[in-house]
Design a protein around this motif. Structure first.
Motif, PDB file in Angstrom:
ATOM      1  N   ILE A 174      45.627  41.128  40.885  1.00 20.84           N
ATOM      2  CA  ILE A 174      44.420  41.962  40.803  1.00 20.84           C
ATOM      3  C   ILE A 174      44.612  43.204  41.690  1.00 20.84           C
ATOM      4  N   SER A 175      44.263  44.380  41.132  1.00 18.52           N
ATOM      5  CA  SER A 175      44.425  45.631  41.868  1.00 18.52           C
ATOM      6  C   SER A 175      43.314  46.596  41.475  1.00 18.52           C
ATOM      7  N   ARG A 176      43.307  47.760  42.151  1.00 20.05           N
ATOM      8  CA  ARG A 176      42.312  48.770  41.790  1.00 20.05           C
ATOM      9  C   ARG A 176      42.523  49.194  40.319  1.00 20.05           C
ATOM     10  N   GLU A 177      43.759  49.177  39.883  1.00 20.57           N
ATOM     11  CA  GLU A 177      44.098  49.699  38.549  1.00 20.57           C
ATOM     12  C   GLU A 177      43.622  48.775  37.430  1.00 20.57           C
ATOM     13  N   LEU A 181      39.337  45.559  34.051  1.00 24.61           N
ATOM     14  CA  LEU A 181      39.716  44.766  32.875  1.00 24.61           C
ATOM     15  C   LEU A 181      39.211  43.320  32.978  1.00 24.61           C
ATOM     16  N   VAL A 182      38.995  42.840  34.203  1.00 22.67           N
ATOM     17  CA  VAL A 182      38.494  41.457  34.371  1.00 22.67           C
ATOM     18  C   VAL A 182      37.000  41.433  34.679  1.00 22.67           C
ATOM     19  N   LEU A 183      36.511  42.444  35.416  1.00 20.11           N
ATOM     20  CA  LEU A 183      35.091  42.429  35.794  1.00 20.11           C
ATOM     21  C   LEU A 183      34.161  42.601  34.602  1.00 20.11           C
ATOM     22  N   LYS A 184      34.683  43.106  33.475  1.00 16.24           N
ATOM     23  CA  LYS A 184      33.806  43.310  32.301  1.00 16.24           C
ATOM     24  C   LYS A 184      33.418  41.981  31.657  1.00 16.24           C
ATOM     25  N   TYR A 185      34.111  40.890  32.062  1.00 14.17           N
ATOM     26  CA  TYR A 185      33.783  39.566  31.518  1.00 14.17           C
ATOM     27  C   TYR A 185      32.783  38.851  32.434  1.00 14.17           C
ATOM     28  N   GLY A 186      32.273  37.715  32.004  1.00 17.72           N
ATOM     29  CA  GLY A 186      31.231  37.012  32.753  1.00 17.72           C
ATOM     30  C   GLY A 186      31.747  36.207  33.926  1.00 17.72           C
ATOM     31  N   ILE A 187      32.731  36.720  34.628  1.00 15.65           N
ATOM     32  CA  ILE A 187      33.296  35.990  35.771  1.00 15.65           C
ATOM     33  C   ILE A 187      32.384  36.139  36.986  1.00 15.65           C
ATOM     34  N   SER A 188      32.607  35.282  37.986  1.00 17.70           N
ATOM     35  CA  SER A 188      31.790  35.299  39.212  1.00 17.70           C
ATOM     36  C   SER A 188      32.442  36.101  40.317  1.00 17.70           C
ATOM     37  N   GLY A 189      33.768  36.284  40.214  1.00 16.13           N
ATOM     38  CA  GLY A 189      34.448  37.007  41.287  1.00 16.13           C
ATOM     39  C   GLY A 189      35.944  37.080  41.054  1.00 16.13           C
ATOM     40  N   ILE A 190      36.594  37.741  41.988  1.00 15.06           N
ATOM     41  CA  ILE A 190      38.052  37.911  41.934  1.00 15.06           C
ATOM     42  C   ILE A 190      38.682  37.322  43.192  1.00 15.06           C
ATOM     43  N   ALA A 191      39.893  36.807  43.044  1.00 13.32           N
ATOM     44  CA  ALA A 191      40.641  36.263  44.185  1.00 13.32           C
ATOM     45  C   ALA A 191      41.901  37.091  44.364  1.00 13.32           C
ATOM     46  N   VAL A 192      42.142  37.547  45.575  1.00 13.84           N
ATOM     47  CA  VAL A 192      43.259  38.453  45.835  1.00 13.84           C
ATOM     48  C   VAL A 192      44.024  38.069  47.094  1.00 13.84           C
ATOM     49  N   VAL A 193      45.307  38.423  47.084  1.00 17.95           N
ATOM     50  CA  VAL A 193      46.145  38.291  48.271  1.00 17.95           C
ATOM     51  C   VAL A 193      46.669  39.672  48.657  1.00 17.95           C
ATOM     52  N   SER A 194      47.666  40.162  47.918  1.00 15.82           N
ATOM     53  CA  SER A 194      48.376  41.361  48.379  1.00 15.82           C
ATOM     54  C   SER A 194      47.558  42.638  48.266  1.00 15.82           C
TER      55      SER A 194
END
Ligand SMILES: Cc1ncc(COP(=O)(O)OP(=O)(O)O)c(N)n1
Ligand SMILES: Cc1nc(C(=O)O)sc1CCOP(=O)(O)O
Ligand SMILES: [Mg+2]
Length: 219
Positions: A174-177, A181-194
């Motif tokens: 997951i990145s700024r770029e 593409l993922v937030l437009k779906y009905g998800i609750s959040g994003i998980a990131v490391v790098s």
């Protein structure tokens, strides 16, 4: 045996949304400092994930991270290991296909948060929802350098998450770029490391991701 940070499990489960930070393999105390900076800037959930440290070292590192999460009332999740979760007094665990069976964790720790990787499978997500998982994680939809055995899944699977009524997180590259593409779906959040730990301005990166989550009504 409970750890030194026992919290109201019902209350903490209400916080499973937004920006989910997962730690990189431990390579020094800079990670503790970076984690606190990220949490102060608005991270919603922290997972301690460490594939290289010894158990004893993970106890010492985990206690520092647990204390930060406790101070900022952020759910503290441990990757893979229920014993480490228990000793640290963590709020929950994240398990995937190669880890301790869900049924074992659920029976031994019925009130803890249990997150399950379901990769690209709606069927698996619905199964674990039925079994009592507290959230599921889909991905990777994008290449990642953090997990060398990550499976690349078809992002179109997110079109089918409607019947899932527990929180759905997306992880992997997951990145700024690509975040839109993922937030437009009905998800609750994003998980990131790098995207956070490798960024030269952690506060700015956290703030950016939080603003995008708010823009899409996820936070
Ligand atoms: C939030 C979140 N999502 C997915 C994973 C990956 O879990 P898993 O497939 O068990 O792989 P490892 O992380 O154990 O390498 C995760 N840890 N957290
Ligand atoms: C921990 C993890 N799980 C994945 C999965 O595909 O299940 S990808 C991943 C690593 C994500 O790191 P980054 O944000 O640096 O790409
Ligand atoms: Mg795992």
């Amino acid at each position: 045996m409970g750890g030194y940070h026992q919290r109201n499990k019902r209350w903490i489960k209400m916080k499973l949304k937004g920006l989910y930070l997962v730690t990189p393999d431990y390579s020094g105390d800079w990670i503790i400092n970076a984690t606190e900076r990220a949490i102060k800037s608005g991270v919603d959930i922290l997972q301690y994930r460490d594939k290289t440290s010894t158990f004893r070292d993970k106890l010492a590192i985990g206690k520092k991270l647990a204390s930060i999460c406790h101070d900022y009332s952020v759910p503290f999740i441990v990757d893979d290991d229920p014993v480490l979760m228990d000793i640290l007094g963590a709020d929950g665990i994240h398990i995937g296909k190669d880890d301790v069976p869900f049924d074992y964790v659920k029976s031994k720790y019925p009130d803890h948060i249990i997150g399950v990787s379901t990769y690209g499978s709606i069927k698996d997500a619905l199964l674990y929802q039925k079994l009592g998982a507290d959230y599921v994680a889909f991905g990777s939809f994008f290449p990642t350098k953090t997990k060398d055995d990550a499976t690349i899944c078809d992002i179109n699977v997110l079109k089918g998450i409607g019947p899932i009524n527990i929180p759905v997180f997306v992880i992997g590259g997951i990145s700024r770029e690509n975040i839109d593409l993922v937030l437009k779906y009905g998800i609750s959040g994003i998980a990131v490391v790098s995207a956070i730990y490798s960024h030269n301005d952690i506060e700015d990166q956290v703030s950016y991701f939080k603003s995008k989550l708010i823009e899409y009504g996820k936070n």
